[in-house]
Design a protein around this motif. Structure first.
Motif, PDB file in Angstrom:
ATOM      1  N   PRO A  28      -0.675  -6.364   2.696  1.00  0.00           N
ATOM      2  CA  PRO A  28       0.474  -6.172   3.382  1.00  0.00           C
ATOM      3  C   PRO A  28       0.623  -4.479   3.493  1.00  0.00           C
ATOM      4  O   PRO A  28       1.320  -4.082   4.593  1.00  0.00           O
ATOM      5  N   ALA A  29       0.134  -3.639   2.481  1.00  0.00           N
ATOM      6  CA  ALA A  29       0.493  -2.225   2.630  1.00  0.00           C
ATOM      7  C   ALA A  29      -0.531  -1.370   3.167  1.00  0.00           C
ATOM      8  O   ALA A  29      -0.395  -0.108   3.355  1.00  0.00           O
ATOM      9  N   PHE A  30      -1.953  -2.032   3.353  1.00  0.00           N
ATOM     10  CA  PHE A  30      -3.124  -1.222   3.676  1.00  0.00           C
ATOM     11  C   PHE A  30      -3.664  -1.844   4.966  1.00  0.00           C
ATOM     12  O   PHE A  30      -3.978  -2.955   5.087  1.00  0.00           O
ATOM     13  N   ASP A  31      -4.431  -0.942   5.507  1.00  0.00           N
ATOM     14  CA  ASP A  31      -4.889  -1.299   6.819  1.00  0.00           C
ATOM     15  C   ASP A  31      -6.579  -1.346   6.845  1.00  0.00           C
ATOM     16  O   ASP A  31      -7.257  -0.563   7.080  1.00  0.00           O
ATOM     17  N   MET A  83     -15.504   0.925   4.375  1.00  0.00           N
ATOM     18  CA  MET A  83     -14.586   0.690   5.478  1.00  0.00           C
ATOM     19  C   MET A  83     -13.702   1.835   5.738  1.00  0.00           C
ATOM     20  O   MET A  83     -12.888   1.958   6.738  1.00  0.00           O
ATOM     21  N   GLY A  84     -13.968   3.181   4.958  1.00  0.00           N
ATOM     22  CA  GLY A  84     -13.238   4.245   5.378  1.00  0.00           C
ATOM     23  C   GLY A  84     -11.686   4.311   4.882  1.00  0.00           C
ATOM     24  O   GLY A  84     -10.923   4.628   5.875  1.00  0.00           O
ATOM     25  N   VAL A  85     -11.331   3.610   4.090  1.00  0.00           N
ATOM     26  CA  VAL A  85      -9.929   3.460   3.533  1.00  0.00           C
ATOM     27  C   VAL A  85      -9.203   4.676   3.451  1.00  0.00           C
ATOM     28  O   VAL A  85      -9.961   5.819   2.704  1.00  0.00           O
ATOM     29  N   ASP A  86      -8.223   4.845   4.138  1.00  0.00           N
ATOM     30  CA  ASP A  86      -7.463   6.273   4.163  1.00  0.00           C
ATOM     31  C   ASP A  86      -7.352   6.503   2.553  1.00  0.00           C
ATOM     32  O   ASP A  86      -7.233   5.960   1.378  1.00  0.00           O
TER      33      ASP A  86
END
Length: 126
Positions: A28-31, A83-86
């Protein structure tokens, strides 16, 4: 690989039990893509270390049920890189504890890969 997936009785277990499948969910908090979160930590013994217990203001006990599964999964760090997570979001998530023990899987885990359910009286795979 033997891994553990924790969930709550209040909502997570219902769909898993009905479908006989652990399904990927969107965080829910991450894209990033929906995944199943897994760990190699011992069932329930080390759950507090992983910060998956009921969070402050949370709605359920995320350690109420543990599915021990025999499946393939990707280490969180490799997934996050791929995935290149921020970096800021990644740091926030990893600050919860023990990210080196986290694994993710983007495909469902069918009941045929379950080895045990960590609460007495629940469905047991045959």
């Amino acid at each position: 690989m033997i891994l553990h997936h924790f969930t709550c009785i209040d909502h997570g277990l219902v769909g898993i039990h009905r479908d006989k499948m652990i399904r990927p969910m969107k965080h829910p908090a991450f894209d990033f893509d929906p995944v199943i979160w897994l760990t190699d930590y011992n069932v329930r013994t080390d759950a507090g270390t992983l910060s998956i217990h009921k969070p402050s203001g949370g709605v359920c006990d995320r350690t109420a049920v543990c599915f021990t599964v025999d499946t393939e999964a990707e280490p969180w760090s490799l997934f996050a890189d791929r995935m290149g997570v921020d970096p800021v979001h990644r740091a926030q998530l990893e600050a919860l504890g023990a990210p080196e023990r986290w694994f993710v899987r983007s495909e469902g885990i069918p009941a045929s890969q379950w080895r045990s359910v960590g609460r007495a009286g629940l469905w047991t795979p045959s």
